[in-house]
Design an enzyme around this catalytic site. Sequence first.
Site, mmCIF file in Angstrom:
data_model
loop_
_atom_site.group_PDB
_atom_site.id
_atom_site.type_symbol
_atom_site.label_atom_id
_atom_site.label_comp_id
_atom_site.label_asym_id
_atom_site.label_seq_id
_atom_site.Cartn_x
_atom_site.Cartn_y
_atom_site.Cartn_z
ATOM 1 N N LYS A 159 -12.384 7.853 -15.882
ATOM 2 C CA LYS A 159 -12.295 8.739 -17.053
ATOM 3 C C LYS A 159 -11.386 8.135 -18.118
ATOM 4 C CE LYS A 159 -13.039 12.996 -14.546
ATOM 5 N NZ LYS A 159 -12.376 14.011 -13.762
ATOM 6 N N ASP A 183 -15.845 -3.380 -8.743
ATOM 7 C CA ASP A 183 -17.252 -3.007 -8.869
ATOM 8 C C ASP A 183 -17.473 -2.315 -10.210
ATOM 9 O OD1 ASP A 183 -15.554 -0.894 -7.776
ATOM 10 O OD2 ASP A 183 -17.347 0.337 -8.021
ATOM 11 N N ASP A 194 -8.247 1.103 -7.732
ATOM 12 C CA ASP A 194 -8.803 2.374 -8.223
ATOM 13 C C ASP A 194 -9.256 2.181 -9.672
ATOM 14 O OD1 ASP A 194 -8.237 3.691 -5.822
ATOM 15 O OD2 ASP A 194 -6.172 4.034 -6.440
ATOM 16 N N GLU A 231 0.867 -1.184 0.000
ATOM 17 C CA GLU A 231 0.000 0.000 0.000
ATOM 18 C C GLU A 231 0.901 1.231 0.000
ATOM 19 O OE1 GLU A 231 -3.363 0.911 -0.091
ATOM 20 O OE2 GLU A 231 -2.446 2.888 0.086
#
Length: 195
Positions: free
Chosen positions: A110, A142, A106, A56
């Site tokens: 766009k 998702d 993430d 992370e």
Amino acid sequence: MEAGALVPITDICRHFDWRELFGNDHPVELDLGAGDGGFALAYAQQHPEINLLAVERLLGRVRKIAKRAARAKVTNLRVLRLEFGYTVRYLLPPQSVSVAHILFPDPWPKRRHWPRRLIQPDFIRDLAAAFKTGGELRFTTDHEHYFETAQQAVAEAHILQRAPEWDWTADPKTDFQLTFDAEGRPTYRARWIRP
Ligand SMILES: C[S@@+](CC[C@H](N)C(=O)[O-])C[C@H]1O[C@@H](n2cnc3c(N)ncnc32)[C@H](O)[C@@H]1O
């Protein structure tokens, strides 16, 4: 800071020595983009037979995971604060990883940001090089479009094979999963293995 689970970065030009890092030769799994570590902490506790490296980049999150691991006395989890693309390309010993979990990365919705998505052919080639034979990638998102482009990227890399889904119902749920479930929104998952 709780040093226990934190991986000290003493040399970023050398592959990890898993035995040195974990103190045993148990199978190594990765959680790439571990977030607040909800999955990593619960999964490591659920699977004492494996070693889990959570990667992370955000310091606050990494500190939190290390603190919670120390409090819960989780001994098979290590947390690395580093960029996951670099980690996979340069720090993983070849043919040494059993499973890589990529949960809700993430989505970069766009169009102009799509190249920033983690799952790209080059990344998949790097990851596959770190997999043992039979090593597997478990991916959950998702975002339907990311799911489609991820499948294309893995196919384009020509190295991993699509496999039936794993028993993900047994996995700890991340906050993202709980939120999407509560909202009745679908989540998508795929598994690939290195033959
Ligand atoms: C959307 S969150 C998902 C977190 C977690 N997997 C979950 O399901 O709860 C994505 C995480 O990946 C981390 N991340 C994004 N880009 C990264 C990078 N290049 N290297 C390491 N971590 C990264 C973010 O800081 C964030 O914590």
